[in-house]
Design an enzyme around this catalytic site. Structure first.
Site, PDB file in Angstrom:
ATOM      1  N   SER A 148      -6.823  50.239  59.201  1.00 50.79           N
ATOM      2  CA  SER A 148      -5.734  49.436  58.648  1.00 50.79           C
ATOM      3  C   SER A 148      -6.214  48.682  57.409  1.00 50.79           C
ATOM      4  O   SER A 148      -6.588  49.308  56.423  1.00 50.79           O
ATOM      5  CB  SER A 148      -5.193  48.512  59.746  1.00 50.79           C
ATOM      6  OG  SER A 148      -3.969  47.976  59.365  1.00 50.79           O
ATOM      7  N   ASP A 224       2.998  54.893  64.846  1.00 53.14           N
ATOM      8  CA  ASP A 224       2.464  53.607  64.372  1.00 53.14           C
ATOM      9  C   ASP A 224       3.622  52.782  63.814  1.00 53.14           C
ATOM     10  O   ASP A 224       4.294  53.219  62.870  1.00 53.14           O
ATOM     11  CB  ASP A 224       1.427  53.919  63.279  1.00 53.14           C
ATOM     12  CG  ASP A 224       0.683  52.700  62.780  1.00 53.14           C
ATOM     13  OD1 ASP A 224       1.276  51.620  62.741  1.00 53.14           O
ATOM     14  OD2 ASP A 224      -0.496  52.878  62.423  1.00 53.14           O
ATOM     15  N   HIS A 257      -0.833  52.143  66.483  1.00 52.26           N
ATOM     16  CA  HIS A 257      -1.772  51.474  65.563  1.00 52.26           C
ATOM     17  C   HIS A 257      -2.978  50.880  66.292  1.00 52.26           C
ATOM     18  O   HIS A 257      -3.832  50.261  65.678  1.00 52.26           O
ATOM     19  CB  HIS A 257      -1.006  50.352  64.836  1.00 52.26           C
ATOM     20  CG  HIS A 257      -1.671  49.843  63.597  1.00 52.26           C
ATOM     21  ND1 HIS A 257      -1.861  50.604  62.466  1.00 52.26           N
ATOM     22  CD2 HIS A 257      -2.213  48.623  63.291  1.00 52.26           C
ATOM     23  CE1 HIS A 257      -2.464  49.883  61.534  1.00 52.26           C
ATOM     24  NE2 HIS A 257      -2.699  48.685  62.018  1.00 52.26           N
TER      25      HIS A 257
HETATM   26  N1  LIG Z   1       0.967  42.143  65.113  1.00 52.10           N
HETATM   27  C1  LIG Z   1      -0.456  42.109  65.185  1.00 52.10           C
HETATM   28  C2  LIG Z   1      -0.974  42.594  63.860  1.00 52.10           C
HETATM   29  C3  LIG Z   1      -2.429  42.641  63.845  1.00 52.10           C
HETATM   30  C4  LIG Z   1      -2.971  43.991  64.207  1.00 52.10           C
HETATM   31  O1  LIG Z   1      -2.279  44.931  64.622  1.00 52.10           O
HETATM   32  N2  LIG Z   1      -4.262  44.066  64.038  1.00 52.10           N
HETATM   33  C5  LIG Z   1      -4.936  45.322  64.253  1.00 52.10           C
HETATM   34  C6  LIG Z   1      -5.554  45.712  62.919  1.00 52.10           C
HETATM   35  S1  LIG Z   1      -4.309  45.775  61.652  1.00 52.10           S
HETATM   36  C7  LIG Z   1      -6.038  45.153  65.266  1.00 52.10           C
HETATM   37  O2  LIG Z   1      -6.982  45.903  65.273  1.00 52.10           O
HETATM   38  N3  LIG Z   1      -5.922  44.138  66.142  1.00 52.10           N
HETATM   39  C8  LIG Z   1      -6.975  43.774  67.072  1.00 52.10           C
HETATM   40  C9  LIG Z   1      -7.155  44.655  68.271  1.00 52.10           C
HETATM   41  O3  LIG Z   1      -6.274  45.482  68.587  1.00 52.10           O
HETATM   42  O4  LIG Z   1      -8.210  44.512  68.937  1.00 52.10           O
HETATM   43  C10 LIG Z   1      -0.920  40.692  65.494  1.00 52.10           C
HETATM   44  O5  LIG Z   1      -0.174  39.768  65.203  1.00 52.10           O
HETATM   45  O6  LIG Z   1      -2.037  40.509  66.051  1.00 52.10           O
END
Ligand SMILES: N[C@@H](CCC(=O)N[C@@H](CS)C(=O)NCC(=O)O)C(=O)O
Length: 278
Positions: A148, A224, A257
């Protein structure tokens, strides 16, 4: 240079270790994680894949969720996971999850108040590899991978520094940050309103004009939620056509995602890097 060892966990015959160190580039203390495969304890200088995480992540998300250690141990590859921004009470922040701490976007900020600390581009390009190559039994063969926001960072770093990296890969990258809400918000804040200053950090624009090629692999899930509005992988595909760039992009049916997607295909990505890190 003082580096503080935070923790060690044996994993698949190698070691997952976390450290804290003062960063001159970022003007604050930073944490990072490194996975050292068993070969590193046997006197081999192993190559390194730098993993750049996405919004809201630290050095921990990838190491805990991607399931990468087993295959890195087999291939004899170290993986380094930096944090996603400068950190600390003295570091500028924002209430949104997509700006400020946890959202450094791998750029060198030029605008106040961000320009005091937010220089993740230089940190990942020079300061962190210098530290890693000085302290650990690794070679100077490097590749980049990310997710991302980190996929955007990996592609931009590789496209702008083809002599420093053997290969680059990305999951669900923000492919056209100059033309999506996440990128426009972050770049306005960090780089200012003059959009011509944003172009050096847009993977699709860089790829369309590329003349030196770092082999690139991208995986994108079709389910995604961010695909159409934020990620826009079709921009990368047309950029690659324009310049003849060696981009291999897989659309993966039904994947979202999350790290479940990354865990499903991380083996492909590490094998791809291993083939270029010999
Ligand atoms: N809607 C999410 C957006 C953030 C998101 O999806 N982050 C992804 C990277 S863009 C991620 O890897 N999150 C941490 C995880 O899943 O461990 C939020 O508010 O936390």
């Amino acid at each position: 240079m003082t580096i503080e060892h935070l923790s060690s966990n044996k994993s698949f015959g190698g070691w997952h270790k976390r450290y804290s160190h003062p960063s001159e580039v970022l003007n604050c203390n930073m944490q990072f994680a490194i996975y050292l495969p068993p070969q590193a304890s046997e006197g081999q200088a192993v190559p390194v894949v730098y993993w750049l995480s996405g919004l809201t992540c630290t050095d921990e998300n990838f190491m805990q969720k991607a399931g990468a250690h087993r295959i890195a141990a087999e291939l004899g590859i170290a993986i380094v996971a930096p944090d996603t921004s400068p950190r600390g009470d003295q570091v500028a922040n924002d209430d949104g999850y997509d700006l400020g701490q946890g959202a450094g976007f791998y750029v060198n900020a030029t605008e106040a108040p961000w320009n005091r600390h937010y220089r993740m581009y230089d940190y990942v390009l020079t300061e962190l590899p210098a530290l890693i190559e000085n302290l650990f039994p690794v070679s100077n063969k490097r590749s980049l991978a990310g997710h991302s926001m980190g996929g955007h960072g990996a592609l931009v770093l590789a496209l702008r520094n083809p002599d420093r990296y053997q290969s680059v890969s990305a999951f669900s990258p923000i492919s056209r940050p100059t033309d999506c809400p996440w990128g426009e918000k972050a770049f306005s804040a960090y780089l200012g309103d003059d959009r011509s200053h944003w172009e050096a950090y847009d993977a699709s624009l860089l790829m369309s004009g590329a003349t030196a090629f770092v082999p690139a692999l991208v995986d994108q899930g079709s389910a995604d939620d961010f695909l159409a509005e934020q990620l826009k992988p079709e921009a990368l595909v047309s950029a690659a056509k324009e310049s003849g760039y060696p981009l291999h992009l897989n659309m993966r049916d039904g994947y979202d995602h999350s790290y479940y997607f990354i865990a499903s295909f991380i083996e492909d990505h590490l094998r791809f890097h291993a083939a270029h890190l010999v």
